[in-house]
Design a protein around this motif. Structure first.
Motif, PDB file in Angstrom:
ATOM      1  N   TYR A 313      17.522 -16.815 -92.912  1.00  0.00           N
ATOM      2  CA  TYR A 313      18.179 -18.088 -92.603  1.00  0.00           C
ATOM      3  C   TYR A 313      18.712 -18.087 -91.168  1.00  0.00           C
ATOM      4  O   TYR A 313      18.535 -19.063 -90.424  1.00  0.00           O
ATOM      5  CB  TYR A 313      19.315 -18.338 -93.592  1.00  0.00           C
ATOM      6  CG  TYR A 313      20.128 -19.552 -93.249  1.00  0.00           C
ATOM      7  CD1 TYR A 313      19.654 -20.834 -93.505  1.00  0.00           C
ATOM      8  CD2 TYR A 313      21.383 -19.429 -92.634  1.00  0.00           C
ATOM      9  CE1 TYR A 313      20.393 -21.961 -93.175  1.00  0.00           C
ATOM     10  CE2 TYR A 313      22.129 -20.543 -92.308  1.00  0.00           C
ATOM     11  CZ  TYR A 313      21.630 -21.808 -92.570  1.00  0.00           C
ATOM     12  OH  TYR A 313      22.372 -22.918 -92.227  1.00  0.00           O
ATOM     13  N   LEU A 314      19.347 -16.991 -90.784  1.00  0.00           N
ATOM     14  CA  LEU A 314      19.907 -16.906 -89.432  1.00  0.00           C
ATOM     15  C   LEU A 314      18.800 -16.941 -88.385  1.00  0.00           C
ATOM     16  O   LEU A 314      18.947 -17.575 -87.320  1.00  0.00           O
ATOM     17  CB  LEU A 314      20.733 -15.623 -89.288  1.00  0.00           C
ATOM     18  CG  LEU A 314      21.996 -15.551 -90.165  1.00  0.00           C
ATOM     19  CD1 LEU A 314      22.668 -14.195 -90.014  1.00  0.00           C
ATOM     20  CD2 LEU A 314      22.957 -16.674 -89.807  1.00  0.00           C
ATOM     21  N   LEU A 315      17.676 -16.301 -88.679  1.00  0.00           N
ATOM     22  CA  LEU A 315      16.558 -16.288 -87.739  1.00  0.00           C
ATOM     23  C   LEU A 315      15.985 -17.687 -87.556  1.00  0.00           C
ATOM     24  O   LEU A 315      15.784 -18.154 -86.419  1.00  0.00           O
ATOM     25  CB  LEU A 315      15.470 -15.335 -88.245  1.00  0.00           C
ATOM     26  CG  LEU A 315      14.160 -15.315 -87.443  1.00  0.00           C
ATOM     27  CD1 LEU A 315      14.418 -14.793 -86.026  1.00  0.00           C
ATOM     28  CD2 LEU A 315      13.112 -14.462 -88.143  1.00  0.00           C
ATOM     29  N   SER A 317      17.382 -20.505 -88.179  1.00  0.00           N
ATOM     30  CA  SER A 317      18.389 -21.436 -87.651  1.00  0.00           C
ATOM     31  C   SER A 317      18.376 -21.480 -86.134  1.00  0.00           C
ATOM     32  O   SER A 317      18.887 -22.432 -85.522  1.00  0.00           O
ATOM     33  CB  SER A 317      19.782 -21.048 -88.150  1.00  0.00           C
ATOM     34  OG  SER A 317      19.879 -21.253 -89.542  1.00  0.00           O
ATOM     35  N   ILE A 318      17.813 -20.459 -85.513  1.00  0.00           N
ATOM     36  CA  ILE A 318      17.682 -20.454 -84.051  1.00  0.00           C
ATOM     37  C   ILE A 318      16.878 -21.671 -83.584  1.00  0.00           C
ATOM     38  O   ILE A 318      17.101 -22.205 -82.496  1.00  0.00           O
ATOM     39  CB  ILE A 318      17.004 -19.143 -83.578  1.00  0.00           C
ATOM     40  CG1 ILE A 318      17.909 -17.946 -83.881  1.00  0.00           C
ATOM     41  CG2 ILE A 318      16.660 -19.203 -82.090  1.00  0.00           C
ATOM     42  CD1 ILE A 318      17.248 -16.607 -83.585  1.00  0.00           C
ATOM     43  N   PHE A 319      15.967 -22.124 -84.448  1.00  0.00           N
ATOM     44  CA  PHE A 319      15.108 -23.252 -84.097  1.00  0.00           C
ATOM     45  C   PHE A 319      15.713 -24.588 -84.513  1.00  0.00           C
ATOM     46  O   PHE A 319      15.012 -25.602 -84.569  1.00  0.00           O
ATOM     47  CB  PHE A 319      13.738 -23.066 -84.746  1.00  0.00           C
ATOM     48  CG  PHE A 319      13.052 -21.798 -84.325  1.00  0.00           C
ATOM     49  CD1 PHE A 319      12.369 -21.742 -83.121  1.00  0.00           C
ATOM     50  CD2 PHE A 319      13.129 -20.653 -85.108  1.00  0.00           C
ATOM     51  CE1 PHE A 319      11.747 -20.575 -82.718  1.00  0.00           C
ATOM     52  CE2 PHE A 319      12.510 -19.480 -84.716  1.00  0.00           C
ATOM     53  CZ  PHE A 319      11.825 -19.438 -83.509  1.00  0.00           C
ATOM     54  N   GLY A 320      17.008 -24.610 -84.805  1.00  0.00           N
ATOM     55  CA  GLY A 320      17.721 -25.843 -85.075  1.00  0.00           C
ATOM     56  C   GLY A 320      17.470 -26.402 -86.466  1.00  0.00           C
ATOM     57  O   GLY A 320      17.107 -25.667 -87.408  1.00  0.00           O
ATOM     58  N   GLY A 323      14.134 -25.819 -88.055  1.00  0.00           N
ATOM     59  CA  GLY A 323      14.039 -24.436 -88.516  1.00  0.00           C
ATOM     60  C   GLY A 323      14.680 -24.270 -89.889  1.00  0.00           C
ATOM     61  O   GLY A 323      14.162 -23.554 -90.755  1.00  0.00           O
ATOM     62  N   ARG A 324      15.807 -24.965 -90.095  1.00  0.00           N
ATOM     63  CA  ARG A 324      16.478 -24.889 -91.410  1.00  0.00           C
ATOM     64  C   ARG A 324      15.659 -25.608 -92.488  1.00  0.00           C
ATOM     65  O   ARG A 324      15.620 -25.172 -93.634  1.00  0.00           O
ATOM     66  CB  ARG A 324      17.884 -25.460 -91.304  1.00  0.00           C
ATOM     67  CG  ARG A 324      18.879 -24.492 -90.656  1.00  0.00           C
ATOM     68  CD  ARG A 324      20.301 -25.016 -90.684  1.00  0.00           C
ATOM     69  NE  ARG A 324      20.523 -25.981 -89.615  1.00  0.00           N
ATOM     70  CZ  ARG A 324      20.891 -25.647 -88.381  1.00  0.00           C
ATOM     71  NH1 ARG A 324      21.050 -24.371 -88.059  1.00  0.00           N
ATOM     72  NH2 ARG A 324      21.090 -26.576 -87.471  1.00  0.00           N
TER      73      ARG A 324
END
Length: 392
Positions: A313-315, A317-320, A323-324
């Motif tokens: 999830y954290l990875l 989320s880098i793509f905004g 990404g989520r």
């Protein structure tokens, strides 16, 4: 399986876990320290068969012809398969016509499919006796006669099923690979510690109960952040297309992750001289191939899964926000994968359906070709990577 004259329930003529034929834990006929063997060459399992064997008439066996009381004859041996019907890899219905009868021909036939040595090894767990008048050598082991290219061994000579299995597998060395791919119909205790054991055992329905609400919440908060709390009414068709596309992309990505994990991680062959890697392999996947009918070992428990889900999830989320949404698709794919996996083992899909074909394909992976058929929820990636089982 308890042996005759056992003083503590874990071995034949053993006291404090050490056989009378052992010195410093090494059997009189073994040099690898993994078990003892009868001096006359008969395994513990065979000796148990001999001591408990009864003789039945064909007429007696014929009385046990119902699903709740199911006996069959295979090569003049009698088996009570009542408890096995519900978990029979080909489905219970295929066996119903043979209850109370001789099933030798159907078991050896290639129609609907040939049975591997593993099938005969499983069958031996339900042994009752022999047909009266049958000419059978007491030392015969039916599974040994159907070994194909699989070297035989005797299950209880290698591990003690009355204890946690995980601490024992590292010592199996070069025997581990054939042991782990020879399935048994048993309940497995993995850890000696209760707290770890609880976290490692999981009913299938826990997976959607835990992950679907979390995934829905992430989808809701992401769409709210992207548009508004009233996003359901304000999104245009184009915007909905982007949202659905991101989620579908995540689902497709999961199918590739599923395939790669299964093929390159779960089925990596641990070195025989590495107890740590053998133990790790058994922990992450080997246990499932060893006890494929244990219902609590068919899905990934949420507690250990959390250690993979949070970093993912954290990875992403880098793509905004997109990404989520991609993460939402990955999680939906994962939940579908785990539920599908359970159904392939315990469900009875109708003939000609997608899931019937998928079940057959997964059965081949488990019991015939462990080096083929790495998809679970679909065969998608087995086709381009040329790992589709020949009978799938």
């Amino acid at each position: 399986m308890a042996k005759k004259d056992a003083s503590n329930g874990i071995g034949n003529k053993q006291a404090n876990g050490i056989s009378s034929k052992h010195t410093n834990g090494v059997g009189s006929e073994h040099t690898n320290g993994v078990g003892n063997k009868h001096a006359n060459g008969v395994s513990n399992k065979q000796a148990n068969y001999i001591s408990h064997r009864r003789k039945y008439t064909i007429e007696e066996v014929a009385l046990h012809n119902r699903a709740e009381d199911a006996w069959v004859i295979v090569e003049s041996r009698v088996y009570d398969i009542t408890k096995f019907l519900d978990v029979h890899p080909g489905g219970a219905e295929i066996m119903l016509d043979y209850l109370g009868q001789d099933a030798t021909e159907i078991l050896s036939s290639i129609d609907p499919h040939a049975h591997s040595r593993a099938a005969y090894e499983l069958l031996s767990d339900y042994y009752l006796g022999v047909i009266e008048g049958a000419d059978i050598d007491e030392k015969d082991d039916l599974a040994e006669q159907h070994r194909f290219d699989f070297k035989g061994y005797h299950e209880e000579d290698l591990v003690d099923w009355n204890k946690a299995i995980l601490p024992q597998v590292g010592k199996l060395g070069k025997q581990y690979s054939k042991w782990v791919h020879s399935p048994v119909d048993k309940k497995l205790r993995l850890f000696p510690q209760d707290i770890f054991e609880i976290c490692s055992y999981c009913p299938w329905y826990v997976v959607p109960i835990v992950w679907l609400p979390i995934t829905s919440y992430i989808a809701h908060t992401t769409l709210t952040a992207m548009y508004s709390r009233d996003y359901y009414n304000v999104l245009t068709n184009f915007q909905w297309g982007l949202v659905v596309g991101a989620i579908i992309g995540g689902i497709i990505m999961w199918t590739l992750v599923e395939y790669c994990l299964h093929r390159f991680v779960f089925h990596a062959c641990p070195p025989a001289n590495s107890p740590i890697l053998i133990t790790l392999h058994f922990l992450i996947h080997g246990q499932h191939h060893k006890v494929p009918f244990d219902p609590g070992r068919l899905v990934f428990p949420p507690v250990p899964a959390t250690f993979f889900v949070i970093p993912l999830y954290l990875l992403l989320s880098i793509f905004g926000n997109f990404g989520r949404l991609f993460f939402v698709g990955v999680m939906l794919g994962y939940v579908a994968y785990d539920c599908t996996h359970y159904y392939l083992h315990y469900g009875s899909p109708a003939q000609g359906t997608y899931f019937k074909g998928l079940k057959t394909y997964h059965v081949v992976h488990h019991f015939v070709r462990q080096d083929k058929g790495f998809g679970i929820s679909s065969k998608l990636w087995d086709i381009p990577f040329n790992t589709l089982p020949p009978r799938a």
